[in-house]
Motif scaffolding. Structure first.
Motif, PDB file in Angstrom:
ATOM      1  N   LEU A   1       0.816  -1.217   0.000  1.00 48.19           N
ATOM      2  CA  LEU A   1       0.000   0.000   0.000  1.00 48.19           C
ATOM      3  C   LEU A   1       0.849   1.266   0.000  1.00 48.19           C
ATOM      4  O   LEU A   1       0.319   2.364  -0.130  1.00 48.19           O
ATOM      5  CB  LEU A   1      -0.937   0.003   1.218  1.00 48.19           C
ATOM      6  N   GLU A   2       2.170   1.108   0.154  1.00 48.79           N
ATOM      7  CA  GLU A   2       3.076   2.247   0.055  1.00 48.79           C
ATOM      8  C   GLU A   2       3.367   2.541  -1.414  1.00 48.79           C
ATOM      9  O   GLU A   2       3.220   1.655  -2.268  1.00 48.79           O
ATOM     10  CB  GLU A   2       4.377   1.951   0.800  1.00 48.79           C
ATOM     11  N   PRO A   3       3.786   3.770  -1.734  1.00 44.32           N
ATOM     12  CA  PRO A   3       4.066   4.102  -3.141  1.00 44.32           C
ATOM     13  C   PRO A   3       5.031   3.142  -3.822  1.00 44.32           C
ATOM     14  O   PRO A   3       4.791   2.706  -4.948  1.00 44.32           O
ATOM     15  CB  PRO A   3       4.656   5.517  -3.037  1.00 44.32           C
ATOM     16  N   LEU A   4       6.126   2.766  -3.143  1.00 46.98           N
ATOM     17  CA  LEU A   4       7.088   1.850  -3.751  1.00 46.98           C
ATOM     18  C   LEU A   4       6.525   0.448  -3.904  1.00 46.98           C
ATOM     19  O   LEU A   4       6.941  -0.312  -4.770  1.00 46.98           O
ATOM     20  CB  LEU A   4       8.382   1.804  -2.924  1.00 46.98           C
ATOM     21  N   GLY A   5       5.566   0.102  -3.044  1.00 49.41           N
ATOM     22  CA  GLY A   5       4.935  -1.208  -3.163  1.00 49.41           C
ATOM     23  C   GLY A   5       4.209  -1.369  -4.481  1.00 49.41           C
ATOM     24  O   GLY A   5       4.222  -2.441  -5.097  1.00 49.41           O
ATOM     25  N   TYR A   6       3.593  -0.275  -4.916  1.00 46.75           N
ATOM     26  CA  TYR A   6       2.879  -0.315  -6.201  1.00 46.75           C
ATOM     27  C   TYR A   6       3.857  -0.311  -7.372  1.00 46.75           C
ATOM     28  O   TYR A   6       3.768  -1.135  -8.281  1.00 46.75           O
ATOM     29  CB  TYR A   6       1.930   0.882  -6.313  1.00 46.75           C
TER      30      TYR A   6
ATOM     31  N   THR B   1      10.586  19.444  -9.724  1.00 43.97           N
ATOM     32  CA  THR B   1       9.824  18.497  -8.905  1.00 43.97           C
ATOM     33  C   THR B   1      10.722  17.603  -8.067  1.00 43.97           C
ATOM     34  O   THR B   1      11.698  17.041  -8.565  1.00 43.97           O
ATOM     35  CB  THR B   1       8.933  17.614  -9.805  1.00 43.97           C
ATOM     36  N   HIS B   2      10.384  17.487  -6.783  1.00 47.86           N
ATOM     37  CA  HIS B   2      11.014  16.507  -5.892  1.00 47.86           C
ATOM     38  C   HIS B   2       9.973  15.438  -5.604  1.00 47.86           C
ATOM     39  O   HIS B   2       8.880  15.725  -5.111  1.00 47.86           O
ATOM     40  CB  HIS B   2      11.467  17.176  -4.591  1.00 47.86           C
ATOM     41  N   LEU B   3      10.303  14.187  -5.895  1.00 50.75           N
ATOM     42  CA  LEU B   3       9.346  13.087  -5.787  1.00 50.75           C
ATOM     43  C   LEU B   3       9.756  12.119  -4.681  1.00 50.75           C
ATOM     44  O   LEU B   3      10.884  11.639  -4.652  1.00 50.75           O
ATOM     45  CB  LEU B   3       9.274  12.336  -7.126  1.00 50.75           C
ATOM     46  N   GLY B   4       8.832  11.828  -3.767  1.00 53.67           N
ATOM     47  CA  GLY B   4       9.063  10.804  -2.756  1.00 53.67           C
ATOM     48  C   GLY B   4       9.451  11.351  -1.393  1.00 53.67           C
ATOM     49  O   GLY B   4       9.362  12.554  -1.128  1.00 53.67           O
ATOM     50  N   SER B   5       9.882  10.448  -0.528  1.00 54.03           N
ATOM     51  CA  SER B   5      10.190  10.802   0.858  1.00 54.03           C
ATOM     52  C   SER B   5      11.455  11.656   0.938  1.00 54.03           C
ATOM     53  O   SER B   5      12.246  11.712   0.006  1.00 54.03           O
ATOM     54  CB  SER B   5      10.373   9.531   1.690  1.00 54.03           C
ATOM     55  N   ILE B   6      11.600  12.316   2.083  1.00 58.98           N
ATOM     56  CA  ILE B   6      12.857  13.031   2.345  1.00 58.98           C
ATOM     57  C   ILE B   6      13.563  12.325   3.504  1.00 58.98           C
ATOM     58  O   ILE B   6      14.661  11.838   3.354  1.00 58.98           O
ATOM     59  CB  ILE B   6      12.642  14.528   2.606  1.00 58.98           C
ATOM     60  N   GLY B   7      12.925  12.212   4.655  1.00 52.97           N
ATOM     61  CA  GLY B   7      13.419  11.432   5.776  1.00 52.97           C
ATOM     62  C   GLY B   7      14.902  11.584   6.011  1.00 52.97           C
ATOM     63  O   GLY B   7      15.458  12.688   6.016  1.00 52.97           O
ATOM     64  N   THR B   8      15.569  10.448   6.199  1.00 53.43           N
ATOM     65  CA  THR B   8      17.015  10.442   6.426  1.00 53.43           C
ATOM     66  C   THR B   8      17.777  10.167   5.142  1.00 53.43           C
ATOM     67  O   THR B   8      19.009  10.181   5.129  1.00 53.43           O
ATOM     68  CB  THR B   8      17.360   9.349   7.451  1.00 53.43           C
ATOM     69  N   ARG B   9      17.056   9.906   4.048  1.00 52.80           N
ATOM     70  CA  ARG B   9      17.692   9.417   2.826  1.00 52.80           C
ATOM     71  C   ARG B   9      18.141  10.530   1.888  1.00 52.80           C
ATOM     72  O   ARG B   9      19.013  10.322   1.064  1.00 52.80           O
ATOM     73  CB  ARG B   9      16.728   8.507   2.064  1.00 52.80           C
ATOM     74  N   TYR B  10      17.522  11.699   1.988  1.00 56.94           N
ATOM     75  CA  TYR B  10      17.794  12.756   1.011  1.00 56.94           C
ATOM     76  C   TYR B  10      18.200  14.049   1.699  1.00 56.94           C
ATOM     77  O   TYR B  10      17.714  14.390   2.773  1.00 56.94           O
ATOM     78  CB  TYR B  10      16.565  12.989   0.128  1.00 56.94           C
TER      79      TYR B  10
ATOM     80  N   LYS C   1       4.289  11.772   0.735  1.00 57.97           N
ATOM     81  CA  LYS C   1       3.131  11.170   1.400  1.00 57.97           C
ATOM     82  C   LYS C   1       2.905  11.643   2.835  1.00 57.97           C
ATOM     83  O   LYS C   1       1.838  12.130   3.168  1.00 57.97           O
ATOM     84  CB  LYS C   1       3.250   9.642   1.375  1.00 57.97           C
ATOM     85  N   ASN C   2       3.898  11.503   3.698  1.00 58.39           N
ATOM     86  CA  ASN C   2       3.638  11.683   5.138  1.00 58.39           C
ATOM     87  C   ASN C   2       4.494  12.739   5.828  1.00 58.39           C
ATOM     88  O   ASN C   2       4.482  12.821   7.051  1.00 58.39           O
ATOM     89  CB  ASN C   2       3.854  10.340   5.872  1.00 58.39           C
ATOM     90  N   GLU C   3       5.247  13.535   5.057  1.00 58.60           N
ATOM     91  CA  GLU C   3       6.206  14.434   5.702  1.00 58.60           C
ATOM     92  C   GLU C   3       5.931  15.907   5.407  1.00 58.60           C
ATOM     93  O   GLU C   3       6.843  16.723   5.411  1.00 58.60           O
ATOM     94  CB  GLU C   3       7.625  14.069   5.250  1.00 58.60           C
ATOM     95  N   HIS C   4       4.682  16.259   5.198  1.00 62.05           N
ATOM     96  CA  HIS C   4       4.352  17.628   4.789  1.00 62.05           C
ATOM     97  C   HIS C   4       4.744  18.663   5.837  1.00 62.05           C
ATOM     98  O   HIS C   4       5.276  19.735   5.493  1.00 62.05           O
ATOM     99  CB  HIS C   4       2.864  17.734   4.459  1.00 62.05           C
ATOM    100  N   ASN C   5       4.493  18.364   7.107  1.00 67.75           N
ATOM    101  CA  ASN C   5       4.853  19.318   8.169  1.00 67.75           C
ATOM    102  C   ASN C   5       6.358  19.529   8.225  1.00 67.75           C
ATOM    103  O   ASN C   5       6.839  20.651   8.376  1.00 67.75           O
ATOM    104  CB  ASN C   5       4.344  18.831   9.524  1.00 67.75           C
ATOM    105  N   LYS C   6       7.108  18.455   8.108  1.00 65.09           N
ATOM    106  CA  LYS C   6       8.563  18.537   8.135  1.00 65.09           C
ATOM    107  C   LYS C   6       9.085  19.354   6.962  1.00 65.09           C
ATOM    108  O   LYS C   6       9.996  20.178   7.108  1.00 65.09           O
ATOM    109  CB  LYS C   6       9.161  17.128   8.106  1.00 65.09           C
ATOM    110  N   ILE C   7       8.491  19.142   5.790  1.00 59.85           N
ATOM    111  CA  ILE C   7       8.898  19.875   4.588  1.00 59.85           C
ATOM    112  C   ILE C   7       8.622  21.361   4.744  1.00 59.85           C
ATOM    113  O   ILE C   7       9.477  22.211   4.442  1.00 59.85           O
ATOM    114  CB  ILE C   7       8.175  19.305   3.350  1.00 59.85           C
ATOM    115  N   ASN C   8       7.444  21.686   5.243  1.00 60.37           N
ATOM    116  CA  ASN C   8       7.090  23.102   5.448  1.00 60.37           C
ATOM    117  C   ASN C   8       8.031  23.773   6.446  1.00 60.37           C
ATOM    118  O   ASN C   8       8.412  24.934   6.273  1.00 60.37           O
ATOM    119  CB  ASN C   8       5.643  23.213   5.934  1.00 60.37           C
TER     120      ASN C   8
END
Length: 388
Positions: free
Chosen positions: A13-18, A211-220, A245-252
């Motif tokens: 159900l995650e983006p990479l899963g699809y 465009t930046h696509l996908g997570s940011i987390g610890t990877r980027y 997907k889930n990091e909008h607050n962190k990005i802002n």
């Protein structure tokens, strides 16, 4: 017909899963009897509409789906035990002749099962997972789990009958560092791929879209992404599209911390099957992986997704395989972050690419040549047929 149990610690159900599991297995299910075990997050399971879409897709392709719910903290160890016993239960019930493990956690479970059951073991490494944990700041190199995993790593590679690597760089390292000489032919390189559907693309954006696509987390290195975009924006007005997907607050918060009030950006989540539409309206795809040894085995999924939409890339030096692909096909800009950054030079390269009337076609051609998911599925199919 092979009976295959595909085991992944990632969620369907995650983006990479699809994009990186279902897209392949839908094709492979036409010639193989496939079951999947995945680990799904609670938030994803609560999205009933998307869950039903994926579930129906699996049923329509005769793929049996078994999933467990992701756990954090000490509960994750009980999850691993549950995952192991679920594999055992399915093995006894269905007598699979191939177990296909995606990444290290799944691989280690299959490694131990190999002592008790007879099957062929395909280890799809996806990257140097142990080094990723250290270089992303998640593990200490002196921790017990790091030491244990490193001790098991070589055994894991040698216990498998087939190994799939994302890059030629990683293949060389595995051959020279982990495998016995007689095992060299067991490694197959399959980069992350995507569906290729060439459409007419004409960039009519009055303000170029990056465009930046996908997570940011610890990877980027997202702060550097903002810094670069801020510097480009000083030279020419641009707009930013952040698909996440889930990091909008962190990005802002990171944009707020940059203190650049002139940057125009939009953060949004788009379901995986609809992302390509957004990418067709982009002028450049931009991302900067955190530096580290793990990059030798890293192949960004988003590289194929951008190029398959006719969108060129701006990224940092990743590994020889990826860098050569971008530069030799002239489909983007590779920045060496270990040197002083010349923002004027980067901007001049961007202007040259924007004026290149053949750029879009080169991106499509490169995507078709290297990232066509049908070709990748055919390679997996050949691997499966070796074990019939």
């Amino acid at each position: 017909m092979n009976k295959i149990l595909f085991i992944t610690y990632d969620g369907l159900l995650e983006p990479l899963g699809y994009t990186q599991i279902l897209s392949y297995l839908k094709i492979l299910s036409k010639e193989n009897n496939i079951s999947i075990i995945s680990i799904e997050k609670n938030n994803d399971l609560q999205n009933k509409d998307y869950f039903n879409k994926i579930n129906d897709m699996l049923k329509n392709n005769n793929i049996d789906w078994n999933f467990l719910t992701y756990k954090k903290g000490i509960s994750k160890y009980f999850l691993l035990i549950n995952l192991t016993f679920t594999c055992i239960k399915l093995l006894k019930k269905n007598n699979y002749n191939i177990l296909h493990a995606r990444s290290y956690v799944s691989g280690l479970i299959v490694y131990f099962l190999k002592f008790f059951f007879k099957f062929y073991f395909i280890f799809d490494i996806r990257g140097f997972w142990i080094e990723e944990r250290v270089e992303w700041g998640l593990w200490s190199k002196y921790s017990i789990k790091y030491i244990i995993f490193k001790l098991l790593e070589k055994k894991l590679y040698n216990k498998s009958q087939s190994i799939v690597s994302l890059t030629h760089d990683a293949k060389k390292i595995i051959e020279n560092k982990y495998l016995k000489k007689k095992s060299f032919s067991r490694i197959t390189v399959i980069p992350t791929c995507t569906f290729i559907e060439k459409k007419f693309k004409k960039n009519t954006n009055l303000i170029p879209k990056f465009t930046h696509l996908g997570s940011i987390g610890t990877r980027y290195d997202f702060p550097f992404f903002i810094k670069l975009m801020s510097e480009i924006n000083k030279r020419k007005k641009i707009a930013l599209s952040i698909i996440n997907k889930n990091e909008h607050n962190k990005i802002n918060k990171l944009f707020l911390k940059s203190n650049d009030k002139n940057l125009i950006y939009k953060v949004q989540y788009i379901q995986p099957m609809n992302i390509i539409k957004e990418l067709y309206s982009s002028d450049f795809g931009v991302f900067f992986p955190v530096k580290g040894y793990y990059l030798k085995a890293y192949f960004p999924t988003k590289l194929g997704e951008f190029l398959s939409s006719g969108t060129p890339i701006i990224t940092s030096s990743i590994n020889e395989h990826v860098d050569n692909l971008i530069l030799n096909n002239n489909v983007g800009i590779v920045i060496d972050l270990l040197q002083n950054i010349d923002y004027d030079l980067i901007y001049s390269k961007i202007k040259i690419l924007q004026k290149d009337v053949e750029l879009t076609d080169r991106c499509f051609f490169t995507a078709e040549k290297y990232f066509n998911i049908t070709n990748a599925a055919n390679i997996y199919s050949k691997i499966y047929r070796n074990f019939e």
